[in-house]
Write a protein that holds these residues in place. Structure first.
Motif, PDB file in Angstrom:
ATOM      1  N   TYR A  33      48.075   8.503  28.685  1.00 40.13           N
ATOM      2  CA  TYR A  33      46.741   8.443  29.269  1.00 40.13           C
ATOM      3  C   TYR A  33      46.796   8.891  30.724  1.00 40.13           C
ATOM      4  CZ  TYR A  33      46.598   5.002  25.462  1.00 40.13           C
ATOM      5  OH  TYR A  33      46.722   4.353  24.254  1.00 40.13           O
ATOM      6  N   TYR A  35      44.347   8.494  34.234  1.00 40.63           N
ATOM      7  CA  TYR A  35      43.214   7.838  34.867  1.00 40.63           C
ATOM      8  C   TYR A  35      43.122   8.336  36.306  1.00 40.63           C
ATOM      9  CZ  TYR A  35      43.577   4.317  31.105  1.00 40.63           C
ATOM     10  OH  TYR A  35      43.630   3.672  29.891  1.00 40.63           O
ATOM     11  N   GLY A  42      38.094   0.540  40.237  1.00 33.43           N
ATOM     12  CA  GLY A  42      39.089   0.430  39.192  1.00 33.43           C
ATOM     13  C   GLY A  42      39.422   1.807  38.630  1.00 33.43           C
ATOM     14  N   PRO A  43      40.512   1.915  37.890  1.00 35.88           N
ATOM     15  CA  PRO A  43      40.866   3.202  37.280  1.00 35.88           C
ATOM     16  C   PRO A  43      39.795   3.668  36.305  1.00 35.88           C
ATOM     17  CG  PRO A  43      42.719   1.675  37.213  1.00 35.88           C
ATOM     18  CD  PRO A  43      41.520   0.883  37.635  1.00 35.88           C
ATOM     19  N   PHE A  45      39.065   6.392  33.159  1.00 37.88           N
ATOM     20  CA  PHE A  45      39.740   7.183  32.141  1.00 37.88           C
ATOM     21  C   PHE A  45      39.424   8.670  32.280  1.00 37.88           C
ATOM     22  CE2 PHE A  45      41.304   8.475  28.106  1.00 37.88           C
ATOM     23  CZ  PHE A  45      40.336   9.254  27.487  1.00 37.88           C
ATOM     24  N   TYR A  48      43.307  11.284  27.001  1.00 37.03           N
ATOM     25  CA  TYR A  48      44.293  10.555  26.213  1.00 37.03           C
ATOM     26  C   TYR A  48      44.947  11.507  25.235  1.00 37.03           C
ATOM     27  CZ  TYR A  48      45.252   8.067  21.766  1.00 37.03           C
ATOM     28  OH  TYR A  48      45.775   7.636  20.579  1.00 37.03           O
ATOM     29  N   ASP A  56      41.320  12.598  23.118  1.00 37.28           N
ATOM     30  CA  ASP A  56      40.049  12.269  23.755  1.00 37.28           C
ATOM     31  C   ASP A  56      40.103  12.779  25.188  1.00 37.28           C
ATOM     32  OD1 ASP A  56      37.778  11.164  24.950  1.00 37.28           O
ATOM     33  OD2 ASP A  56      38.033   9.213  23.995  1.00 37.28           O
ATOM     34  N   GLY A  98      49.124   2.515  21.197  1.00 41.91           N
ATOM     35  CA  GLY A  98      47.710   2.703  21.517  1.00 41.91           C
ATOM     36  C   GLY A  98      46.921   1.439  21.755  1.00 41.91           C
ATOM     37  N   LEU A 100      45.651  -1.910  23.907  1.00 47.23           N
ATOM     38  CA  LEU A 100      45.435  -2.132  25.336  1.00 47.23           C
ATOM     39  C   LEU A 100      46.606  -2.855  25.985  1.00 47.23           C
ATOM     40  CD1 LEU A 100      41.743  -3.117  26.086  1.00 47.23           C
ATOM     41  CD2 LEU A 100      42.878  -0.923  26.309  1.00 47.23           C
ATOM     42  N   GLN A 103      49.776  -0.650  27.225  1.00 47.41           N
ATOM     43  CA  GLN A 103      49.686   0.491  28.129  1.00 47.41           C
ATOM     44  C   GLN A 103      50.480   0.166  29.386  1.00 47.41           C
ATOM     45  OE1 GLN A 103      46.044   2.542  28.960  1.00 47.41           O
ATOM     46  NE2 GLN A 103      45.225   2.223  26.910  1.00 47.41           N
TER      47      GLN A 103
ATOM     48  N   HIS B  34      40.882  -8.760  27.525  1.00 50.02           N
ATOM     49  CA  HIS B  34      42.164  -8.464  28.151  1.00 50.02           C
ATOM     50  C   HIS B  34      42.047  -8.673  29.646  1.00 50.02           C
ATOM     51  CE1 HIS B  34      42.734  -6.332  24.361  1.00 50.02           C
ATOM     52  NE2 HIS B  34      44.014  -6.215  24.645  1.00 50.02           N
ATOM     53  N   TYR B  36      44.178  -7.439  33.126  1.00 46.76           N
ATOM     54  CA  TYR B  36      45.212  -6.661  33.793  1.00 46.76           C
ATOM     55  C   TYR B  36      45.188  -7.030  35.265  1.00 46.76           C
ATOM     56  CZ  TYR B  36      46.726  -3.234  30.270  1.00 46.76           C
ATOM     57  OH  TYR B  36      47.309  -2.612  29.174  1.00 46.76           O
ATOM     58  N   TYR B  87      41.630  -7.475  36.756  1.00 48.38           N
ATOM     59  CA  TYR B  87      40.592  -6.834  35.956  1.00 48.38           C
ATOM     60  C   TYR B  87      40.426  -7.546  34.624  1.00 48.38           C
ATOM     61  CZ  TYR B  87      41.326  -2.810  39.081  1.00 48.38           C
ATOM     62  OH  TYR B  87      41.444  -1.990  40.168  1.00 48.38           O
ATOM     63  N   HIS B  93      35.691   1.390  23.291  1.00 49.27           N
ATOM     64  CA  HIS B  93      35.902   2.835  23.274  1.00 49.27           C
ATOM     65  C   HIS B  93      37.110   3.186  22.425  1.00 49.27           C
ATOM     66  CE1 HIS B  93      36.184   6.826  25.748  1.00 49.27           C
ATOM     67  NE2 HIS B  93      36.255   7.035  24.456  1.00 49.27           N
ATOM     68  N   SER B  95      39.202   5.358  20.146  1.00 48.09           N
ATOM     69  CA  SER B  95      39.216   6.815  20.094  1.00 48.09           C
ATOM     70  C   SER B  95      40.550   7.310  19.576  1.00 48.09           C
ATOM     71  CB  SER B  95      38.945   7.390  21.489  1.00 48.09           C
ATOM     72  OG  SER B  95      39.134   8.792  21.501  1.00 48.09           O
ATOM     73  N   SER B  98      43.442   4.888  19.472  1.00 48.54           N
ATOM     74  CA  SER B  98      43.751   4.072  20.642  1.00 48.54           C
ATOM     75  C   SER B  98      42.476   3.409  21.148  1.00 48.54           C
ATOM     76  CB  SER B  98      44.343   4.936  21.748  1.00 48.54           C
ATOM     77  OG  SER B  98      44.642   4.145  22.892  1.00 48.54           O
ATOM     78  N   TYR B  99      42.636   2.492  22.068  1.00 43.01           N
ATOM     79  CA  TYR B  99      41.502   1.873  22.736  1.00 43.01           C
ATOM     80  C   TYR B  99      41.548   2.236  24.204  1.00 43.01           C
ATOM     81  CZ  TYR B  99      40.592  -0.711  18.508  1.00 43.01           C
ATOM     82  OH  TYR B  99      40.293  -1.040  17.220  1.00 43.01           O
ATOM     83  N   ILE B 100      40.438   2.708  24.719  1.00 43.39           N
ATOM     84  CA  ILE B 100      40.367   3.154  26.099  1.00 43.39           C
ATOM     85  C   ILE B 100      39.663   2.078  26.911  1.00 43.39           C
ATOM     86  CG2 ILE B 100      39.658   4.987  27.640  1.00 43.39           C
ATOM     87  CD1 ILE B 100      41.597   5.865  25.401  1.00 43.39           C
ATOM     88  N   PRO B 101      40.321   1.473  27.866  1.00 41.12           N
ATOM     89  CA  PRO B 101      39.696   0.386  28.627  1.00 41.12           C
ATOM     90  C   PRO B 101      38.746   0.892  29.703  1.00 41.12           C
ATOM     91  CG  PRO B 101      41.897   0.779  29.442  1.00 41.12           C
ATOM     92  CD  PRO B 101      41.715   1.694  28.270  1.00 41.12           C
ATOM     93  N   PHE B 103      37.710  -0.373  33.294  1.00 42.45           N
ATOM     94  CA  PHE B 103      38.283  -1.342  34.230  1.00 42.45           C
ATOM     95  C   PHE B 103      37.268  -2.058  35.109  1.00 42.45           C
ATOM     96  CE2 PHE B 103      42.880  -1.479  34.076  1.00 42.45           C
ATOM     97  CZ  PHE B 103      43.201  -0.407  33.278  1.00 42.45           C
ATOM     98  N   GLY B 104      36.228  -1.448  35.553  1.00 43.64           N
ATOM     99  CA  GLY B 104      35.361  -2.091  36.543  1.00 43.64           C
ATOM    100  C   GLY B 104      36.056  -2.205  37.884  1.00 43.64           C
TER     101      GLY B 104
END
Lengths: 114, 113
Positions: A33, A35, A42-43, A45, A48, A56, A98, A100, A103, B34, B36, B87, B93, B95, B98-101, B103-104
């Protein structure tokens, strides 16, 4: 073992120039990934990869941004005609499956466009 | 997309417990929660995750409200090394396997000696 590494750690360039940022994922991780993190945020995206293919790329902001992973390991993020707004920390992460929670992030490359 | 809301910053003293809240009122039934954290000048690192039940690991505890509309990350004894941005992320998401986080902005935790 070795974690995700990114080079260079810092890159300063001039507006309009081309830059390449490199990511070496953890060995054996098929998912990779990219970012982008602006100051105080925050990061976000960008793209991927699953193996060699981009699964993606919906986060790439425009066609100046491109990324490759030709052999399913190392990846390069390429930015053409850089703009001052591209200044940020670019983070790379890899995952074996893949999910969360798996990662693992690198330390990032700080890009400054003057 | 389900959204999360966190305070911008919190402060704590060393050796004291810290409770970091997160609101996610639009969470769906299958969204995992989750957490982080991102230490200064480093990439984010996974802390903990859960679905419905409270969870504990070597780093922290996660307390999830019964209606799942909020959760709290608990650091039992804050150390100076816990100063970071935390976070709260919902799994979303999905995709291509995979799952794309998302973050905020997270909560910046300041720990005083």
């Amino acid at each position: 073992g070795a974690g995700v590494s990114q080079t260079p750690s810092n890159k300063v360039t001039e507006k309009g120039k081309y830059v390449e940022l490199r990511c070496d994922p953890i060995s054996g991780h098929t998912a990779l990934y990219w970012y982008r993190q602006s100051l105080g945020q925050g990061p976000e995206f960008l793209i991927y990869f699953q193996g060699t293919g981009a699964a993606d790329d919906s986060g790439l902001p425009n066609d100046r941004f491109f990324a490759v992973r030709p052999e399913g390991s190392v990846s390069t993020l390429k930015i053409q005609r850089t703009e001052r707004g591209d200044s940020a920390v670019y983070l790379c992460a890899s995952s074996p499956d893949g999910t969360l929670r798996t990662q693992y992030f690198g330390p990032g490359t700080r890009l400054t466009v003057l | 997309d389900a959204k999360t809301t966190q305070p911008n910053s919190m402060e704590s003293n060393e050796e004291e417990p810290v409770h970091l809240p997160c609101n996610h009122s639009t969470i769906s039934g299958t969204d995992y929660i989750h957490w982080y954290r991102q230490l200064p000048s480093q990439g984010p690192e996974y802390v903990i995750h859960g679905l419905t039940s409270n969870v504990n690991n070597r780093m922290a505890s996660l307390a999830i409200a019964e209606d799942r509309k909020s959760s709290t990350l608990i650091l039992h004894r804050a150390t100076l090394r816990d100063a970071a941005v935390y976070y709260c992320i919902l799994r979303e998401h999905a995709s291509g396997g995979s799952y794309i986080p998302t973050f905020g902005r997270g909560t910046s935790l300041i720990v005083h000696p």
